[in-house]
Design a protein around this motif. Sequence first.
Motif, PDB file in Angstrom:
ATOM      1  N   LYS A 401       8.331   2.586  -2.261  1.00 27.08           N
ATOM      2  CA  LYS A 401       7.734   2.315  -3.568  1.00 27.08           C
ATOM      3  C   LYS A 401       6.844   1.073  -3.522  1.00 27.08           C
ATOM      4  O   LYS A 401       5.739   1.065  -4.106  1.00 27.08           O
ATOM      5  N   LEU A 402       7.286   0.032  -2.841  1.00 28.47           N
ATOM      6  CA  LEU A 402       6.472  -1.191  -2.719  1.00 28.47           C
ATOM      7  C   LEU A 402       5.166  -0.915  -1.987  1.00 28.47           C
ATOM      8  O   LEU A 402       4.120  -1.480  -2.332  1.00 28.47           O
ATOM      9  N   VAL A 403       5.206  -0.035  -0.982  1.00 28.06           N
ATOM     10  CA  VAL A 403       3.972   0.349  -0.270  1.00 28.06           C
ATOM     11  C   VAL A 403       3.069   1.151  -1.200  1.00 28.06           C
ATOM     12  O   VAL A 403       1.851   0.918  -1.280  1.00 28.06           O
ATOM     13  N   ASP A 404       3.660   2.129  -1.915  1.00 26.84           N
ATOM     14  CA  ASP A 404       2.876   2.980  -2.817  1.00 26.84           C
ATOM     15  C   ASP A 404       2.218   2.164  -3.924  1.00 26.84           C
ATOM     16  O   ASP A 404       1.112   2.493  -4.378  1.00 26.84           O
ATOM     17  N   GLU A 405       2.895   1.095  -4.365  1.00 29.67           N
ATOM     18  CA  GLU A 405       2.343   0.249  -5.437  1.00 29.67           C
ATOM     19  C   GLU A 405       1.320  -0.752  -4.917  1.00 29.67           C
ATOM     20  O   GLU A 405       0.734  -1.508  -5.709  1.00 29.67           O
ATOM     21  N   GLY A 406       1.092  -0.754  -3.617  1.00 28.11           N
ATOM     22  CA  GLY A 406       0.108  -1.661  -3.038  1.00 28.11           C
ATOM     23  C   GLY A 406       0.609  -3.068  -2.842  1.00 28.11           C
ATOM     24  O   GLY A 406      -0.179  -3.984  -2.566  1.00 28.11           O
ATOM     25  N   LYS A 407       1.916  -3.275  -2.965  1.00 30.60           N
ATOM     26  CA  LYS A 407       2.470  -4.619  -2.777  1.00 30.60           C
ATOM     27  C   LYS A 407       2.743  -4.930  -1.315  1.00 30.60           C
ATOM     28  O   LYS A 407       2.873  -6.107  -0.945  1.00 30.60           O
ATOM     29  N   LEU A 408       2.846  -3.897  -0.498  1.00 31.38           N
ATOM     30  CA  LEU A 408       3.093  -4.057   0.933  1.00 31.38           C
ATOM     31  C   LEU A 408       2.197  -3.117   1.722  1.00 31.38           C
ATOM     32  O   LEU A 408       1.913  -2.001   1.282  1.00 31.38           O
ATOM     33  N   SER A 409       1.776  -3.570   2.889  1.00 34.50           N
ATOM     34  CA  SER A 409       1.183  -2.654   3.867  1.00 34.50           C
ATOM     35  C   SER A 409       2.319  -2.085   4.712  1.00 34.50           C
ATOM     36  O   SER A 409       3.448  -2.581   4.680  1.00 34.50           O
ATOM     37  N   ASN A 410       2.025  -1.052   5.487  1.00 40.88           N
ATOM     38  CA  ASN A 410       3.066  -0.493   6.361  1.00 40.88           C
ATOM     39  C   ASN A 410       3.559  -1.538   7.355  1.00 40.88           C
ATOM     40  O   ASN A 410       4.748  -1.594   7.677  1.00 40.88           O
ATOM     41  N   LYS A 411       2.640  -2.369   7.832  1.00 35.05           N
ATOM     42  CA  LYS A 411       3.028  -3.404   8.796  1.00 35.05           C
ATOM     43  C   LYS A 411       3.979  -4.412   8.149  1.00 35.05           C
ATOM     44  O   LYS A 411       4.998  -4.796   8.736  1.00 35.05           O
ATOM     45  N   LEU A 412       3.656  -4.845   6.942  1.00 39.05           N
ATOM     46  CA  LEU A 412       4.530  -5.782   6.243  1.00 39.05           C
ATOM     47  C   LEU A 412       5.845  -5.125   5.850  1.00 39.05           C
ATOM     48  O   LEU A 412       6.898  -5.766   5.840  1.00 39.05           O
TER      49      LEU A 412
END
Length: 503
Positions: A401-412
């Motif tokens: 969800k954090l990735v989908d919301e743009g708060k994280l990249s896959n690397k992070l």
Amino acid sequence: MSVDSAELAGYEDVIADYEPVMGMEVHVELATATKMFCGCANRFGAEPNTLVCPVCLGLPGSLPVLNASAVESAIRIGLALNCDIAPWGRFARKNYFYPDQPKNYQISQYDEPIAVNGYLDVPLDDGTTWRVEIERAHMEEDTGKLTHLGSDTGRIAGATTSLADYNRAGVPLIEIVSKPIEGTGARAPEIARAYVTALRDLLRGLGVSDVRMDQGSMRCDSNLSLKPIGAAEFGTRTETKNVNSLKSVEVAVRYEMRRQAAVLNSGGTVTQETRHFHEDGYTSPGRSKETAQDYRYFPEPDLEPVAPSAELVDRLRQTIPELPWLVRKRIQQDWGISDEVMRDLVNAGAVELVAATVEHGASSEAARAWWGNFLVQKANEAEVELESLAITPAQVAAVVKLVDEGKLSNKLARQVIEGVLAGEGEPEQVMTDRGLALVRDDSVIQTAVDEALAANPDVAEKIRGGKVAAAGAIVGAVMKATKGSADAARVRELVLAACGQSG
């Protein structure tokens, strides 16, 4: 007569001349809170001889008390295997002397098992099924564990010291015994492995055992004999003991087929015996195989008969879940993935974890990617099963969800998952505490871009001259400066714009 590996019969020659007959005995430790006949904790990995009491140590005057939860688990296993549940039965004493059995007898069921006459339709890789008839499933207690020191093989032969750990003595055990499995031909090793695999999946689905073959909570004894094509009588069987992986089940059956054929082809006689399986792919003689008479069975005088009511059996029947492979087939169709991808997820032990992650809101694609790749890596590094990792499907879904919301990249996101695995808290807390959230403020990113261009004037000049590929070096510098928290795509846009170029 012994046979060297170099003298093994060719597999195709074995199939041309003989029909293999298999019998599988699978021992399963139940995941009850306490042992079978006492109140000691049933837990793997404790310090040796710390989970013991007078009952499981067989001290004089101690009396067993039957674990009701173990009986219910045994009934559920019998029902899942399409068995008849006995309305009445007794325990027996199986007498033998060995240091890992402190009472010098094992409390087991002999002629009155809890479940009889069942079957399991085993799914094979080609999409067909093979029905394995079940003779019985009976309750008993596990033995202790011996560790032999000083020998090259870890076995008693050549050992200088043997250590006994009785933590496992008295752990509830179910032994599932198949009827002779005939007609398999060349597919015998494959079917043996598929049967044990299906049993493992079924028992895990029932929630009665963790079926960890690597920890001994599921162990397989593989019986095999050969009879000439067209013969009516079975040949002499051997029993390969305590095979502890699915692959090893297949290897052990194949090896015994080739070994026994070589003995018979040379005019020898197969010895009825137990055999040890060696992980490099062969079996070696153990001891001559006992018969029931050797164990001097007699009714256990300290336990009342087991007499489950029809109402109890009916109630437990309602708890039997859908067969795991049917669940997986439905899930595979829902996810729209190939047989190969599904097989990889099954082999990794990831299907149920992915499904649970989807239930918590993640897409099946994202859930498969995390469990089937990065988390499998982490499990391999830690040398544990995937399900034993210190992260839940809900937490993985939160990372998605954090990735989908743009708060994280896959690397992070990988760093966040590593933090969760390390016990640093929930995903959002790890993201905050580690300062991993993506920077969305263009002014902050622009400052980092300007600084990177100023520090690399030669690269900046190339970009201004039209060599936009050189922007990668500046993007890398910005990502390093922001500790990976900037959006790389946005960084590149700002770099090119600062140099008068477009993407």
